[in-house]
Design a protein around this motif. Structure first.
Motif, PDB file in Angstrom:
ATOM      1  N   ALA A 130       0.832  -1.211   0.000  1.00  0.00           N
ATOM      2  CA  ALA A 130       0.000   0.000   0.000  1.00  0.00           C
ATOM      3  C   ALA A 130       0.863   1.256   0.000  1.00  0.00           C
ATOM      4  N   GLU A 131       1.485   1.539  -1.132  1.00  0.00           N
ATOM      5  CA  GLU A 131       2.354   2.714  -1.260  1.00  0.00           C
ATOM      6  C   GLU A 131       1.524   3.929  -1.676  1.00  0.00           C
ATOM      7  N   PRO A 132       2.066   5.143  -1.426  1.00  0.00           N
ATOM      8  CA  PRO A 132       1.284   6.340  -1.738  1.00  0.00           C
ATOM      9  C   PRO A 132       1.388   6.836  -3.183  1.00  0.00           C
ATOM     10  N   ASP A 133       2.217   6.231  -4.023  1.00  0.00           N
ATOM     11  CA  ASP A 133       2.358   6.738  -5.393  1.00  0.00           C
ATOM     12  C   ASP A 133       1.029   6.665  -6.129  1.00  0.00           C
ATOM     13  N   PHE A 134       0.887   7.462  -7.161  1.00  0.00           N
ATOM     14  CA  PHE A 134      -0.414   7.612  -7.808  1.00  0.00           C
ATOM     15  C   PHE A 134      -0.990   6.291  -8.304  1.00  0.00           C
ATOM     16  N   THR A 136      -0.408   3.150  -7.526  1.00  0.00           N
ATOM     17  CA  THR A 136      -0.815   2.215  -6.468  1.00  0.00           C
ATOM     18  C   THR A 136      -2.104   2.695  -5.815  1.00  0.00           C
ATOM     19  N   ALA A 137      -2.159   3.997  -5.534  1.00  0.00           N
ATOM     20  CA  ALA A 137      -3.369   4.557  -4.921  1.00  0.00           C
ATOM     21  C   ALA A 137      -4.575   4.369  -5.844  1.00  0.00           C
ATOM     22  N   GLY A 140      -6.049   1.176  -5.518  1.00  0.00           N
ATOM     23  CA  GLY A 140      -6.693   1.103  -4.208  1.00  0.00           C
ATOM     24  C   GLY A 140      -8.200   1.295  -4.262  1.00  0.00           C
ATOM     25  N   TRP A 141      -8.720   1.833  -5.349  1.00  0.00           N
ATOM     26  CA  TRP A 141     -10.179   1.947  -5.493  1.00  0.00           C
ATOM     27  C   TRP A 141     -10.803   0.601  -5.827  1.00  0.00           C
ATOM     28  N   TYR A 142      -9.977  -0.378  -6.190  1.00  0.00           N
ATOM     29  CA  TYR A 142     -10.508  -1.660  -6.687  1.00  0.00           C
ATOM     30  C   TYR A 142     -10.072  -2.873  -5.861  1.00  0.00           C
ATOM     31  N   ILE A 143      -8.776  -2.918  -5.528  1.00  0.00           N
ATOM     32  CA  ILE A 143      -8.271  -4.177  -4.947  1.00  0.00           C
ATOM     33  C   ILE A 143      -8.856  -4.515  -3.573  1.00  0.00           C
TER      34      ILE A 143
ATOM     35  N   PRO B 200      -5.555  -0.474   0.301  1.00  0.00           N
ATOM     36  CA  PRO B 200      -5.373   0.603  -0.681  1.00  0.00           C
ATOM     37  C   PRO B 200      -4.118   1.405  -0.373  1.00  0.00           C
ATOM     38  N   GLY B 201      -3.502   1.975  -1.394  1.00  0.00           N
ATOM     39  CA  GLY B 201      -2.411   2.922  -1.180  1.00  0.00           C
ATOM     40  C   GLY B 201      -3.029   4.270  -0.822  1.00  0.00           C
ATOM     41  N   ILE B 202      -2.668   4.792   0.330  1.00  0.00           N
ATOM     42  CA  ILE B 202      -3.268   6.052   0.782  1.00  0.00           C
ATOM     43  C   ILE B 202      -2.237   7.165   0.652  1.00  0.00           C
ATOM     44  N   ASN B 203      -2.673   8.290   0.084  1.00  0.00           N
ATOM     45  CA  ASN B 203      -1.755   9.410  -0.077  1.00  0.00           C
ATOM     46  C   ASN B 203      -2.460  10.723   0.251  1.00  0.00           C
TER      47      ASN B 203
END
Lengths: 392, 326
Positions: A130-134, A136-137, A140-143, B200-203
């Motif tokens: 769960a990294e903050p780069d675009f 990956t984020a 994050g809406w799907y996985i 999720p990747g949180i930023n």
């Protein structure tokens, strides 16, 4: 302004490929240098002449290492195209632009991967950190909901497509059956001599409903390379050139990487429409001038959508086009005569470009009669690219 | 009887099985090209020595050979479990050490390793049999799986002339499974405790959304300049390019715009098939979310759904959606 054109300036003059397998038994770098040198030999150009390289951001073989190993001397352009298989024809566009502007003389493009034995894109993103780069984020809406694979993302659009057009799973199946029919007579295809029936398709298990196993392309190991030089020089080389009459990229209409769920009409591939519009304009051609096509077939549903976006069928009517057998030999637009990625191999679309070159040369195993111009498309569901290749 | 006595008795019984040769176990078919081809295809092994008679004719072998690792395949009983004709089965005087261990409560079994040695290449026409004996049994060991014995079987493969063509050593651990209160339910439909969902990747651009869920709110980003709602969130408004933004709380009412029933890959955190929808909220934005309270086969496009903010585990709260009763 008006005399600025890419059309007809450059040509694909060499194609090279390794065998296609589930386990190449060697490194991706070795696959890359094997197919690159083979393509150069096919063209009759010495590797030391290569001065430009383009490949995919997803390719693991740096341009400079390929260049170093083939004995390159001066590399003047190197580029990477993003968005998975959407890059395929984009690499050729980079090459054509570099040649047309005089930046480069000989450009090599390649894609070499052990996608089955080492990576497996189809396995899913469930273990993504769960990294903050675009990007990956973005996933994050799907996985967190379990929507983790390319098949599952395409399935979301496909379900709506079925709902709106009245197409059925069998129409997806007709695409798979046609591909496997061609693969069955292509000795280089993984599924050589293994055709399937529509019944086989309907009996194959669900992967991401409405996608069945036989709606999904293979996972493959292999490499494909192409050599691009000027149209002028192409005339003096070994093989009949495949003239690049059009080369385009496209992203539009709320673009997303594999998940264009937010545009008003999710049953369209508007970026393919944008590519088509540019290609026809560059080449001065219409769909009527195209005899055959390579339509990117990672998943069958988007083959139907692409036929619509390229103007071979009206919106929602590609189902009738495939039901009438128009994508088979003898039909209005035979597609993917190598067997496609469903039947030959999944080399991110590059094996399809090589097939188009063979068709233009008249040396394909499943040769279409009287081919003058071919459309080639690239990965869809992502920002994409396309080509019109033709006889000089 | 104490445990110690019990062990002695067991170990004495096991010792008697050492070196007792059982067999021959015959093959149903001689080494043959069709089985070789199936094997090579299944394994993805394209070595022409296995399948290409022309190529093999020009090799030092002079003809196609069987993949050496097929050794064990030739004498397998097949799916019916029947022995091939000519097989001499184990008799009452030849008790199998694994059966003895079962009787003493060492009912768990796990294969540990397998070594094969090949003495000559096999070719179509060879007729293979095997004999099996227990070569060694370890002392009692405490392992992570439980207390048990390592048993090594020695399989000797011979050809039609009773000449040895290969050997296989197959090692197993037979153990007493630890007692557990969390036995799998016999009904089998519900899984044991589920693994956590992918994170999720949180930023800095999306944190408000995920924190909103933890407070029980489904938020939609809003441009403070032109008031256009947008999802997924982004720093700039694509409508007016403003960077000023806040969020509004969604009613949670929506309609299924599309959906997927996910079958593969099977993920430990989910049931299969797993119904996942693209929900169009009444405010106009869309988002992807899992569905609850409905069987996958009943999901339809156009169905009205309502958000249900759900704490999935200690770290993760999601908006899932449940169909609204008509």
């Amino acid at each position: 302004m008006s005399n600025r054109t890419l059309s007809g300036q450059a040509a694909i003059v060499g194609i090279g490929a390794t065998e296609f397998s589930k386990n190449s038994g060697r490194s991706e770098m070795q696959l890359a240098v094997e197919c690159v040198t083979q393509a150069l030999a096919d063209a009759g150009i010495d590797p030391s002449e290569v001065d430009g390289i383009s490949t995919f951001t997803m390719d693991n073989n740096p341009e400079i290492e390929v260049f170093r190993e083939i004995g390159g001397k001066e590399l003047k352009m190197f580029s990477r195209i993003h968005y998975g298989g959407g890059a395929a024809c984009g690499t050729v566009q980079q090459a054509a632009m570099a040649v047309a502007t005089g930046v480069c003389e000989v450009v090599v493009v390649y894609r070499a991967m052990n996608e089955r034995s080492e990576y497996r894109f189809g396995a899913g993103m469930q273990d993504t950190a769960a990294e903050p780069d675009f990007e990956t984020a973005h996933y994050g809406w799907y996985i967190p909901h379990g929507l983790v694979t390319p098949a599952s993302w395409v399935a979301m659009n496909a379900q709506r497509y079925l709902h709106e057009t009245g197409a059925t799973s069998e129409d997806f199946g007709r695409v798979a059956v046609a591909a496997r029919e061609f693969a069955a007579t292509n000795p280089n295809a993984w599924f050589y001599e293994q055709p399937i029936t529509l019944e086989d398709h309907q009996n194959s298990r669900w992967i991401a409903e409405p996608l069945r196993l036989l709606d999904c392309c293979q996972e493959s190991d292999g490499g494909v390379a192409l050599v691009i030089t000027s149209a002028e020089r192409a005339k003096k080389l070994n093989k009949e050139p495949a003239l690049i009459k059009g080369a385009a990229q496209g992203a539009c209409d709320d673009p997303q990487m594999m998940t264009h769920f937010y545009r008003q009409d999710i049953t369209r591939l508007t970026e393919v429409g944008l590519v088509a519009k540019q290609l026809y304009k560059q080449a001065g051609l219409t769909p009527d001038d195209i005899q055959s096509a390579i339509i990117y077939d990672h998943f069958t549903p988007f083959v139907l959508t692409q036929l619509e976006e390229f103007g071979f069928a009206d919106k929602g009517k590609a189902k009738d086009f495939v039901r009438n057998g128009e994508i088979k030999m003898g039909g209005r637009l035979p597609i993917n005569m190598h067997g496609g990625q469903l039947g030959e191999a999944y080399i991110h679309g590059m094996n399809g470009i090589a097939e188009a070159v063979r068709q233009i040369r008249g040396e394909a195993v499943n040769q279409v009669d009287k081919v003058e111009n071919m459309i080639v498309s690239a990965g869809t569901g992502v920002p994409t690219s396309g080509l019109i290749l033709g006889k000089g | 009887m104490t445990d110690q006595n019990n062990n002695k008795e067991l170990e004495a019984l096991m010792a008697e099985t050492l070196g007792v040769r059982v067999g021959p176990h015959k093959s149903w078919d001689p080494v043959n090209q069709p089985m070789i081809r199936h094997w090579a295809q299944a394994m993805g092994d394209q070595n022409p020595m296995y399948t290409d008679p022309e190529y093999a004719a020009n090799s030092s072998e002079g003809s196609t050979i069987a993949p050496p690792t097929m050794l064990q395949a030739w004498t397998m009983r097949g799916v019916t479990g029947q022995h091939a004709p000519g097989t001499r089965e184990r008799t009452a005087e030849q008790p199998y050490v694994l059966d003895i261990l079962d009787e003493y409560g060492f009912v768990g079994v796990v294969a540990v390793n397998c070594d094969q040695e090949y003495f000559r290449t096999l070719k179509p026409g060879d007729d293979i049999s095997h004999y099996m004996e227990i070569e060694s049994i370890s002392e009692k060991k405490d392992t992570a799986l439980g207390t048990g014995y390592f048993v090594t079987e020695l399989w000797t493969f011979v050809d039609q002339n009773e000449e040895k063509v290969g050997e296989m050593r197959f090692r197993l651990l037979k153990f007493i499974p630890p007692k557990s209160d969390n036995k799998p339910q016999s009904s089998g439909s519900s899984k044991p405790k589920k693994a956590v969902r992918p994170r999720p990747g949180i930023n800095r651009d999306n944190r408000f959304f995920w924190e909103g869920l933890k407070e029980g709110k489904l938020l939609i980003q809003r441009c403070k300049s032109c008031e256009t709602l947008r999802h997924p969130p982004s720093p700039m408004c694509p409508s007016c390019r403003s960077l000023e933004r806040d969020a509004v709380e969604a009613s949670g009412n929506g309609v299924i715009h599309s959906f997927v029933n996910l079958h593969h890959p099977a993920l430990p955190a989910f049931d299969e098939p797993n119904p996942i929808a693209l929900v169009e909220l009444e405010e106009g934005t869309r988002l992807v979310a899992g569905l609850v309270g409905i069987e996958p086969e009943d999901v339809k496009i156009g169905m009205a759904v309502k958000a249900e903010i759900t704490q999935c585990d200690e770290e993760l709260t999601l908006a899932l959606f449940r169909p609204v009763e008509a």
